[in-house]
Write a protein that holds these residues in place. Structure first.
Motif, PDB file in Angstrom:
ATOM      1  N   THR A 128      34.922  53.717  52.967  1.00 23.48           N
ATOM      2  CA  THR A 128      35.467  52.722  53.893  1.00 23.48           C
ATOM      3  C   THR A 128      36.270  53.430  54.968  1.00 23.48           C
TER       4      THR A 128
ATOM      5  N   GLU B 230      37.654  40.925  42.389  1.00 25.25           N
ATOM      6  CA  GLU B 230      37.915  42.128  43.168  1.00 25.25           C
ATOM      7  C   GLU B 230      38.249  43.324  42.284  1.00 25.25           C
TER       8      GLU B 230
ATOM      9  N   ALA C 117      43.183  41.670  54.694  1.00 25.72           N
ATOM     10  CA  ALA C 117      42.050  40.965  54.098  1.00 25.72           C
ATOM     11  C   ALA C 117      40.767  41.769  54.271  1.00 25.72           C
ATOM     12  N   SER C 118      40.573  42.337  55.454  1.00 27.21           N
ATOM     13  CA  SER C 118      39.389  43.155  55.715  1.00 27.21           C
ATOM     14  C   SER C 118      39.394  44.396  54.827  1.00 27.21           C
TER      15      SER C 118
ATOM     16  N   ARG D 239      34.282  46.455  47.935  1.00 31.34           N
ATOM     17  CA  ARG D 239      32.824  46.517  48.029  1.00 31.34           C
ATOM     18  C   ARG D 239      32.306  47.950  48.076  1.00 31.34           C
TER      19      ARG D 239
ATOM     20  N   ARG E 270      40.905  44.834  51.890  1.00 30.39           N
ATOM     21  CA  ARG E 270      40.652  44.479  50.494  1.00 30.39           C
ATOM     22  C   ARG E 270      39.161  44.257  50.241  1.00 30.39           C
ATOM     23  N   GLU E 271      38.526  43.544  51.152  1.00 27.63           N
ATOM     24  CA  GLU E 271      37.098  43.253  50.985  1.00 27.63           C
ATOM     25  C   GLU E 271      36.272  44.536  50.997  1.00 27.63           C
ATOM     26  N   LEU E 272      36.550  45.416  51.970  1.00 25.53           N
ATOM     27  CA  LEU E 272      35.744  46.628  52.112  1.00 25.53           C
ATOM     28  C   LEU E 272      36.044  47.645  51.014  1.00 25.53           C
TER      29      LEU E 272
ATOM     30  N   GLY F 163      36.222  44.595  60.940  1.00 24.37           N
ATOM     31  CA  GLY F 163      36.241  43.404  60.107  1.00 24.37           C
ATOM     32  C   GLY F 163      37.398  42.477  60.438  1.00 24.37           C
TER      33      GLY F 163
END
Length: 204
Positions: free
Chosen positions: A39, A123, A25-26, A33, A28-30, A47
């Motif tokens: 990253t 996303e 999850a961390s 973004r 995917r988010e980073l 995260g």
């Protein structure tokens, strides 16, 4: 009587699944973004609230973690790495011959489902990272002739490949949906090659 300890898989520490999920999850988010290049494994670990060593333990390299984040059937580098030794005059023909059968495979269905979800959600940065950083970094410098054209060349190739994914797997347009993989590769290969090595308007 069966205890909780009896039901655990041998050698599997409690909370392993939760840890993997938090790392993913961390990531995917980073990735969405900031992109892949910007990253770090350390930022992903922070995260997720875990030690960076655990990220490597569960997912290996950053590229392998990215493959897991987009649910690619294999590490994208396993597809792109052989292209490093291939003459640039053959890459456009070979790329769809590698990718379309992979997307058609049972393993590729998870990737298609994820791509469908990403295109419909928020996303899309994950797709952009894959196209602009993974593919462009590998192929762009080799086709950067004239100077400054490499990135645009790769984006035209990417647009054609994404178009095939959308038409064949998401919209399921016939007859593209029903065509054999090799026929699709033979049809779009020359066009991809023109994007990579042919004349490009606006560049001299």
């Amino acid at each position: 009587m069966t205890t909780n300890a009896d039901r655990r898989r041998p050698g599997r520490p409690p909370g392993q699944s939760d840890t993997r999920d938090r790392i993913l999850a961390s990531a995917r988010e980073l990735f969405a973004r900031n992109g892949v290049d910007k990253t770090s494994i350390r930022a992903i670990a922070a995260g997720a609230g875990v030690d960076p060593a655990l990220v490597h333990h569960y997912y290996g390299t950053k590229q392998q973690l990215f493959a897991a984040a987009i649910e690619a059937p294999i590490d994208p580098m396993d597809v792109l790495r052989p292209l490093r030794e291939m003459p640039v005059e053959e890459i456009g023909h070979k790329l769809p011959a590698l990718l379309v059968p992979l997307w058609d495979s049972e393993a590729g269905q998870g990737f298609i489902a994820t791509l469908r979800s990403l295109l419909a959600g928020s996303e899309v940065g994950l797709i952009r990272s894959f196209l602009q950083e993974v593919i462009a970094t590998e192929i762009g410098p080799r086709v950067d002739n004239p100077k400054g054209s490499g990135r645009l060349r790769v984006q035209f190739v990417a647009s054609q490949l994404v178009g095939i994914v959308v038409a064949r797997y998401i919209l399921e347009l016939d007859p593209i949906k029903s065509l054999p993989a090799d026929r699709i590769a033979e049809t779009i290969g020359p066009n991809l090659q023109r994007y990579l090595t042919g004349e490009l308007p606006g560049f001299t």
